[in-house]
Design an enzyme around this catalytic site. Structure first.
Site, PDB file in Angstrom:
ATOM      1  N   HIS A   1      -7.972  -5.230  -0.443  1.00  0.00           N
ATOM      2  CA  HIS A   1      -6.718  -4.542  -0.175  1.00  0.00           C
ATOM      3  C   HIS A   1      -6.029  -5.177   1.032  1.00  0.00           C
ATOM      4  O   HIS A   1      -6.628  -5.377   2.076  1.00  0.00           O
ATOM      5  CB  HIS A   1      -7.004  -3.063   0.103  1.00  0.00           C
ATOM      6  CG  HIS A   1      -5.784  -2.206   0.213  1.00  0.00           C
ATOM      7  ND1 HIS A   1      -5.103  -1.756  -0.879  1.00  0.00           N
ATOM      8  CD2 HIS A   1      -5.124  -1.725   1.300  1.00  0.00           C
ATOM      9  CE1 HIS A   1      -4.074  -1.014  -0.494  1.00  0.00           C
ATOM     10  NE2 HIS A   1      -4.060  -0.987   0.825  1.00  0.00           N
TER      11      HIS A   1
ATOM     12  N   ASP B   1      -9.984  -4.712  -4.823  1.00  0.00           N
ATOM     13  CA  ASP B   1      -9.345  -3.556  -4.210  1.00  0.00           C
ATOM     14  C   ASP B   1      -9.701  -2.304  -5.010  1.00  0.00           C
ATOM     15  O   ASP B   1      -9.585  -2.295  -6.241  1.00  0.00           O
ATOM     16  CB  ASP B   1      -7.833  -3.772  -4.199  1.00  0.00           C
ATOM     17  CG  ASP B   1      -7.071  -2.694  -3.433  1.00  0.00           C
ATOM     18  OD1 ASP B   1      -7.668  -1.673  -3.063  1.00  0.00           O
ATOM     19  OD2 ASP B   1      -5.862  -2.901  -3.211  1.00  0.00           O
TER      20      ASP B   1
ATOM     21  N   SER C   1       0.834  -1.196   0.000  1.00  0.00           N
ATOM     22  CA  SER C   1       0.000   0.000   0.000  1.00  0.00           C
ATOM     23  C   SER C   1       0.876   1.256   0.000  1.00  0.00           C
ATOM     24  O   SER C   1       1.587   1.508  -0.974  1.00  0.00           O
ATOM     25  CB  SER C   1      -0.962  -0.025   1.190  1.00  0.00           C
ATOM     26  OG  SER C   1      -1.955   0.960   1.047  1.00  0.00           O
TER      27      SER C   1
END
Length: 362
Positions: free
Chosen positions: A302, A272, A169
């Site tokens: 995610h 995601d 991320s």
């Protein structure tokens, strides 16, 4: 009347204006509160097979990284695998149990030295602080490789010529920016040699929404409201999400077609909201002739690999990633696909596809 209003403003206590997953609160006067507890309340699953310790890598900002290595390594020298945690640039830590559990698995399954650095968090430290700290974590490794009296805990087992940089991320965003900054061959880090990058659901943004952002479910683990909040707290003051550190293809971003890059693997979950940004990133770089591959895990949210490291997709990701520690001869005859946008079904399917991808990293 104005005097009364001024007096009231002085005595009125600050109120909360932003909150992130229960561990960060931002108040109207600019002050912040951070919880001493992580947002992921899970046990640490260490069994003694992986050794670890913390090191200060940036005394100026009191930043630490956590080192991991197998207690009984499979070979005298092991590759080095950076894992940069996520959290929207606002939350997260190397010490959170979900991060530690993932690093245990990385060190064990990859038979690698794993380095998990912290970085300064927003809004107290907005971008580019996190990117600068990621670079400092790499310079620390170079210092160890060059030191007359290095830390033998690391240097006795680490192969500085076989380094991989991975990020989840926000950490994936940092990894991308390091790839651009260091360039192919990572000459500024010699004798440390970066072989490739693994971007796990990289946290990119932009002022124009993608389809997956606009149409993604509001109850997603990382929904659009939370994405916007993270950017609101981390974007440099006066800037937008088209900032070059946030949008790789923004109107003032560096032209990446002119940059020589080491191999990059992009991994995203099919559910995601950031999927389209990761896919566009891979497709554009592929069209510019970069060594980049894209893998999409059907139906995954995610951060699926750290949220549930025992899930079949997470296990498959680990199974495949351990190929980075295999000699080139074991991968010589594997044919390389030109691009992979792929719907996996079983761990073996995952592994076969990753075998093709990771030939780039030999």
């Amino acid at each position: 009347m104005s005097d009364m209003a001024a007096s009231a403003s002085i005595t009125t206590p600050p109120h909360e204006v932003d909150e992130c997953r229960g561990v960060l609160r931002v108040y109207s006067d600019g002050s912040t509160w951070r919880s001493s507890k992580p947002s992921f309340n899970v046990p640490v699953n260490g069994d003694g097979s992986i050794l670890w310790k913390d090191i200060v890598f940036d005394p100026v900002h009191d930043l630490q990284l956590r080192l991991y290595k197998p207690a009984s390594p499979s070979s005298p020298k092991l590759p080095v695998f950076y894992y940069i945690h996520g959290g929207g640039f606002c939350i997260g830590s190397r010490a959170w149990p979900n991060c530690q559990n993932y690093c245990f698995r990385l060190a064990s399954n990859l038979q690698a030295v794993v380095i998990s650095p912290d970085y300064r968090l927003a809004p107290e430290n907005r971008l580019p602080a996190a990117i600068e700290d990621g670079f400092m974590a790499m310079k620390w490794l170079q210092a160890q490789a060059l030191a007359n009296n290095p830390d033998p805990w690391l240097t006795d087992v680490a192969d500085f010529s076989k380094v991989f940089i991975s990020g989840d991320s926000a950490g994936g965003n940092i990894a991308h920016n390091l790839a651009v900054q260091l360039g192919a061959g990572s000459l500024d880090l010699a004798p440390v040699l970066v072989r490739g990058y693994v971007l796990l659901a990289p946290f990119f943004g932009g002022t124009v929404l993608t389809r997956s952002e606009a149409e993604g479910p509001k109850d997603a683990f990382l929904n659009l409201e939370l994405i916007d909040r993270f950017w609101r707290l981390s974007v440099p003051i006066g800037e937008t999400t088209d900032h070059p550190l946030i949008n790789p293809f923004g109107p003032v971003s560096r032209r990446l077609e002119q940059v020589n890059l080491d191999p990059i693997l992009v991994v995203v979950g099919g559910s995601d909201l950031l999927k389209d940004r990761g896919k566009e990133y891979a497709e554009r770089l592929k069209n510019w002739g970069k060594k980049i591959e894209y893998v999409e895990f059907e139906g995954q949210q995610h951060g699926f690999f750290t949220i549930d490291p025992n899930s079949e997709p997470a296990k498959a990701l680990m199974l495949a990633s351990n190929l980075i520690n295999k000699p080139r001869s074991t991968k010589r005859d594997i044919s390389m696909k030109h691009s992979i946008s792929y719907i996996p079904k079983t761990p073996n399917d995952h592994k076969k596809e990753f075998e093709a991808v990771l030939v780039h990293f030999s």
